[in-house]
Design a protein around this motif. Sequence first.
Motif, mmCIF file in Angstrom:
data_model
loop_
_atom_site.group_PDB
_atom_site.id
_atom_site.type_symbol
_atom_site.label_atom_id
_atom_site.label_comp_id
_atom_site.label_asym_id
_atom_site.label_seq_id
_atom_site.Cartn_x
_atom_site.Cartn_y
_atom_site.Cartn_z
ATOM 1 N N TYR A 27 0.867 -1.185 0.000
ATOM 2 C CA TYR A 27 0.000 0.000 0.000
ATOM 3 C C TYR A 27 0.896 1.225 0.000
ATOM 4 N N ALA A 65 -3.867 0.414 -2.938
ATOM 5 C CA ALA A 65 -3.313 -0.939 -3.023
ATOM 6 C C ALA A 65 -2.529 -1.079 -4.321
ATOM 7 N N CYS A 74 -2.523 0.469 -9.454
ATOM 8 C CA CYS A 74 -3.073 0.488 -8.099
ATOM 9 C C CYS A 74 -4.577 0.716 -8.179
ATOM 10 N N THR A 86 -7.836 2.375 -5.528
ATOM 11 C CA THR A 86 -8.066 3.088 -4.276
ATOM 12 C C THR A 86 -9.418 3.768 -4.312
ATOM 13 N N GLY A 114 -8.139 7.000 0.295
ATOM 14 C CA GLY A 114 -7.551 5.691 0.533
ATOM 15 C C GLY A 114 -8.615 4.631 0.757
ATOM 16 N N THR A 129 -7.555 -3.011 3.629
ATOM 17 C CA THR A 129 -6.148 -2.761 3.937
ATOM 18 C C THR A 129 -5.544 -3.984 4.615
ATOM 19 N N GLU A 179 -1.810 -7.540 1.865
ATOM 20 C CA GLU A 179 -0.640 -7.857 1.043
ATOM 21 C C GLU A 179 -0.574 -9.368 0.782
#
Length: 389
Positions: free
Chosen positions: A56, A62, A118, A120, A125, A131, A134
Amino acid sequence: MKNYQSKRLYLSALLQSGWKSVLLLTLVCLLTLTASCSDDDDTNNVPMLKGKITSYNEFGAAMLDFTEADMTEAGFTLGDVISISIDDKEIIMPYYDGFYTRNGEYLCVAYPTYPSICFTANNIGLPKELTGLEGHSVVVKMVEKGGRLDVQTALSMSYTIDREDYPNFSDTEFANARASKGGRLARGVLHRSSSPFCNDINRAFYVSEYLKREKVRTVLNLADTEEKMKSYDMPPYSRTLWEEGNVILCPLKADPTADDYNNRLIEALKELPLRPAPYVVHCMEGKDRTGYVCALLEGLCGATYEEIVADYLITYNNYYLITPENDRILCNTLVSLRLNTCLMYYAGVNDEAQLPSVDYAKAFSSYLLSHGMSQQQIDALVQALTVRN
């Protein structure tokens, strides 16, 4: 399996029926197999890309493990509407090369300076549930080919960092530097610019010279942390301002509705009138974060909607050569998507059509009061901006 079952049907018919029945059954089988193959082909032709979340970034987006080239190879193009699936959650969003949605709206971005794709929620965000994922798999699928191509085409503007590409501009215009105007703002007391510290877009030295010439004494920095500031090779006057303690650090995301944004900004605005004028407000480009804060200060000092919009749009001429005279539709789109959402929040209105008639001095004072400033502090801020020492 489908082919095996079809062969069994054919052989059974051959043994039990006449040639006419066999011929009819054969035709049905062929048509069924053709339709099945066609369905498979249609499924295979729908663009899809699989990957994972790698990290992030500092703005809560992301980062994925593929690039714009991978998206193109899979059949996606900028302006498509896509879906991104993570675990059991699917989100529909446009695919752009910039942050072209309203605050809080989802989008997938192939941003030119980012190393990968990415996604978002614009400026705020991703929400908490998206969140810390990963390594989780993501699947990107096509929803509507070219469904937002009109927005992508209108807003996919680019600028260069080469001074020679702006031969008709002064150094001040290239730096996106100027004094804010409107309402009761004192002449030359409030300035705005791109960054005078970070030279990633090759404008810091031009900004620094402008600040020196205008005798700017206090900087409201909306982009940098202390750690970032220590890493910069600053122009001389900018370094002087920093080393003498004349920089208020107030790093913001471009989301005025966020608590973090409001808390940081209010504390900075409380401090500003305690520092000597003239002042300058900046972020990296001097566009959105700077535009929002300057709009607030201009409106607080009595600027009209038309004055706020005019100042905001100067930036688009300084970077992209876009003006209301040469592209009114695009300018209206920029104001609606970016500036107006901010003004509506500051002013406490829900309809863009109300913005031209708002009493901004009164509305913005109410906003500051509701977010922790006292009337005395607001009066001190207005006094600092409307009286030139």
